[in-house]
Design an enzyme around this catalytic site. Structure first.
Site, PDB file in Angstrom:
ATOM      1  N   THR A  16       0.836  -1.207   0.000  1.00 28.39           N
ATOM      2  CA  THR A  16       0.000   0.000   0.000  1.00 28.39           C
ATOM      3  C   THR A  16       0.871   1.258   0.000  1.00 28.39           C
ATOM      4  O   THR A  16       0.689   2.159  -0.822  1.00 28.39           O
ATOM      5  CB  THR A  16      -0.912  -0.006   1.251  1.00 28.39           C
ATOM      6  OG1 THR A  16      -1.618  -1.243   1.284  1.00 28.39           O
ATOM      7  CG2 THR A  16      -1.892   1.131   1.237  1.00 28.39           C
ATOM      8  N   VAL A  17       1.838   1.316   0.914  1.00 27.60           N
ATOM      9  CA  VAL A  17       2.633   2.543   1.047  1.00 27.60           C
ATOM     10  C   VAL A  17       3.721   2.630  -0.034  1.00 27.60           C
ATOM     11  O   VAL A  17       3.903   3.671  -0.674  1.00 27.60           O
ATOM     12  CB  VAL A  17       3.267   2.640   2.459  1.00 27.60           C
ATOM     13  CG1 VAL A  17       4.028   3.955   2.612  1.00 27.60           C
ATOM     14  CG2 VAL A  17       2.204   2.506   3.552  1.00 27.60           C
ATOM     15  N   LYS A  99       5.758   1.638  12.495  1.00 27.46           N
ATOM     16  CA  LYS A  99       5.588   2.058  13.902  1.00 27.46           C
ATOM     17  C   LYS A  99       5.919   0.967  14.900  1.00 27.46           C
ATOM     18  O   LYS A  99       6.494   1.231  15.955  1.00 27.46           O
ATOM     19  CB  LYS A  99       4.173   2.579  14.143  1.00 27.46           C
ATOM     20  CG  LYS A  99       3.072   1.749  13.540  1.00 27.46           C
ATOM     21  CD  LYS A  99       2.504   2.438  12.345  1.00 27.46           C
ATOM     22  CE  LYS A  99       1.491   1.555  11.640  1.00 27.46           C
ATOM     23  NZ  LYS A  99       0.491   2.320  10.942  1.00 27.46           N
ATOM     24  N   ILE A 130      -0.381  13.599   8.912  1.00 28.56           N
ATOM     25  CA  ILE A 130      -0.291  14.775   9.818  1.00 28.56           C
ATOM     26  C   ILE A 130       1.145  14.937  10.311  1.00 28.56           C
ATOM     27  O   ILE A 130       1.706  14.007  10.890  1.00 28.56           O
ATOM     28  CB  ILE A 130      -1.214  14.614  11.051  1.00 28.56           C
ATOM     29  CG1 ILE A 130      -2.648  14.313  10.635  1.00 28.56           C
ATOM     30  CG2 ILE A 130      -1.148  15.849  11.936  1.00 28.56           C
ATOM     31  CD1 ILE A 130      -3.583  14.043  11.806  1.00 28.56           C
ATOM     32  N   GLY A 181      -7.628  -0.552   2.495  1.00 30.61           N
ATOM     33  CA  GLY A 181      -6.195  -0.392   2.768  1.00 30.61           C
ATOM     34  C   GLY A 181      -5.904   0.423   4.019  1.00 30.61           C
ATOM     35  O   GLY A 181      -4.798   0.900   4.215  1.00 30.61           O
ATOM     36  N   ASP A 195      -1.411  -0.983  17.665  1.00 33.83           N
ATOM     37  CA  ASP A 195      -0.886   0.016  16.733  1.00 33.83           C
ATOM     38  C   ASP A 195      -0.896   1.409  17.380  1.00 33.83           C
ATOM     39  O   ASP A 195       0.085   2.153  17.296  1.00 33.83           O
ATOM     40  CB  ASP A 195      -1.756   0.014  15.462  1.00 33.83           C
ATOM     41  CG  ASP A 195      -1.323   1.065  14.473  1.00 33.83           C
ATOM     42  OD1 ASP A 195      -0.332   0.832  13.775  1.00 33.83           O
ATOM     43  OD2 ASP A 195      -1.966   2.133  14.423  1.00 33.83           O
ATOM     44  N   LYS A 199       2.454   3.813  18.398  1.00 35.98           N
ATOM     45  CA  LYS A 199       2.667   5.205  17.963  1.00 35.98           C
ATOM     46  C   LYS A 199       2.822   6.114  19.179  1.00 35.98           C
ATOM     47  O   LYS A 199       3.644   7.028  19.187  1.00 35.98           O
ATOM     48  CB  LYS A 199       1.477   5.690  17.133  1.00 35.98           C
ATOM     49  CG  LYS A 199       1.354   4.994  15.806  1.00 35.98           C
ATOM     50  CD  LYS A 199      -0.002   5.276  15.198  1.00 35.98           C
ATOM     51  CE  LYS A 199      -0.148   4.609  13.856  1.00 35.98           C
ATOM     52  NZ  LYS A 199      -1.514   4.647  13.347  1.00 35.98           N
TER      53      LYS A 199
END
Ligand SMILES: NC(=O)c1ccc[n+]([C@@H]2O[C@H](COP(=O)([O-])OP(=O)(O)OC[C@H]3O[C@@H](n4cnc5c(N)ncnc54)[C@H](OP(=O)(O)O)[C@@H]3O)[C@@H](O)[C@H]2O)c1
Length: 418
Positions: A16-17, A99, A130, A181, A195, A199
């Site tokens: 995806t990334v 992460k 962000i 995704g 997750d 972070k």
């Protein structure tokens, strides 16, 4: 790195990334960066890029002296740590979005940055699009940063939005998040809060200089949120969000946790819906600032990776100012939380552990109460994670006042419990 230097990139991962980055870079020729080689796991997969770019041999990237930037966007945190470590030791700058890897290996990664002097940037790992890490690093001085409260997991926020606004059930909402995704390949990482706490672990470093293993930060996800909780939330005109919070207390220490929370409709975080993330920072004199943006997905995440790559052109590094240039702050367990708790049977809830209980509903099949409890009860006991018990913090949940202890007996009497 000299800013006239060409950035030659070795890319790990084309999911995806990674694929998002490949496409985004094609549309930003001004960046003067080129992807020389892409390392993936499965050579048989069809890729929407020239076959000559791909390899499964990581050394073709890590040992290539022409490659001066490694971008690591794979979904295997142990392999990612090896790749990042070798790259830094081989004198390459690194951009990462992993992460889990960063949270679990933060101390080693800090040390490697110190010894190698190389840049290691990971804006995409926190809230995807962000720019929260760079803002915490560059703008908010330790003394000014009172609190930070955030929705850092796009997929749980997406699931909660679909459940509350579109009345989809949990499973359908999760499937939709995965199809789009937004969710990790291992859904448990998102849904159960891993997750988010990962972070939060490194955001605490950038916010307050705190280095803490994510396992030592109190957290849970949205897995126990019950349909009845949503009903209560709607009655009270609240929404439910998975919120990561850190707050500097009067004693100079920091209260931090990642837990579901009731959000008032005029709270900035109430505006954060679907896969979006939001961060509310409260500082000394400026009151509150609100950052809002896409917290997951191919292009939004790739855009943060791209911004880090771009920052490498002028040799940008995180200075970890709060850790190295200020007195780092400490986490504390010495505070109280006002919580909502729903459960199937009173026997699963140790009522005597509460400082006081100010609301309780025992008639319905799903029972609930609102009460104040010492945070240390959550760090030392597990009853609140078991037997289908659901915990949701009330708005403004942190209570510092130690005098509350004195009220305990009286309040329990008033509640008819002792
Ligand atoms: N998706 C998001 O919205 C998002 C947002 C922020 C951060 N992230 C983070 O970004 C990273 C990548 O996420 P993703 O969603 O892009 O994952 P993904 O779609 O599952 O893609 C993972 C990629 O990593 C490759 N890979 C796995 N192990 C490898 C290894 N040992 N060596 C080389 N390549 C390997 C896979 O290769 P094959 O293609 O051959 O299978 C695949 O191309 C993760 O750490 C994730 O937490 C994701």
């Amino acid at each position: 790195m000299d800013h006239h230097k060409q950035l030659t990139i070795g890319l790990f991962g084309f999911g995806t990334v990674g694929e998002g980055l490949f496409k985004v870079m094609k549309q930003t020729p001004s960046l003067k960066a080129v992807i020389k080689k892409i390392c993936i796991k499965d050579p048989a997969k069809k890729r929407d890029a020239p076959a000559s770019l791909f390899t499964t041999n990581r050394d073709e990237l890590l040992q290539d002296n022409e490659i001066n930037v490694i971008v690591e966007v794979i979904d295997d945190s142990e392999a990612a740590f090896e790749i990042v470590s070798i790259a830094l030791k081989n004198g390459k700058s690194v951009v990462s979005a992993s992460k889990k890897m960063i949270a679990e290996h933060l101390s080693e990664l800090l040390e490697m940055q110190q010894t190698t002097g190389e840049s290691f940037l990971y804006e995409a790992a926190a809230c995807a699009s962000i720019p929260v890490i760079r803002n915490l690093e560059e703008y908010y001085d330790n003394d000014l940063l009172h609190s930070i409260k955030a929705i850092v997991n796009g997929s749980t926020n997406f699931i909660l939005t679909k459940m509350f606004e579109d009345n989809l059930d949990f499973k359908k909402s999760l499937m939709l998040a995965q199809q789009l995704g937004f969710a990790e390949s291992n859904a448990k990482l998102d849904v159960e809060g891993y997750d988010a706490v990962n972070k939060w672990a490194f955001l605490l470093t950038h916010a307050y200089g705190i280095i803490e293993n994510p396992q030592n930060i109190v957290f849970t996800g949205i897995q126990h949120i019950h349909a009845g909780d949503a009903k209560v939330a709607k009655e009270k005109n609240y929404s439910i969000k998975l919120v990561a919070q850190a707050q500097k207390l009067q004693n100079g220490k920091v209260a931090a946790f990642v837990l579901p929370q009731f959000i008032k409709h005029d709270d900035h975080l109430a505006f954060v819906r679907n896969e979006y993330n939001g961060v509310v920072i409260e500082s000394g004199f400026a009151d509150k600032q609100f950052f809002y943006g896409k917290g997951a997905g191919s292009f939004p995440t790739a855009s943060a990776v791209l911004s880090d790559i771009s920052a490498l052109r002028y040799g940008y590094r995180y200075e970890y100012k709060k850790l190295y240039h200020h007195q780092p702050l400490e986490l504390t367990r010495e505070f109280y939380l006002k919580i909502f708790l729903s459960f199937d049977d009173w026997k699963f809830v140790p009522r005597e552990s509460f400082e006081w209980i100010e609301e309780w509903h025992a008639q319905e099949e799903r029972k609930y109460l609102v009460g104040v409890i010492a945070f240390s009860e959550l760090t030392s006991k597990n009853w609140w994670r078991e037997n289908n018990v659901s915990i949701i913090l009330t708005p403004d949940p942190v209570i510092e006042d130690v005098e509350l202890r004195k009220l305990k007996k009286r309040s329990l009497e008033l509640a008819g419990i002792v």
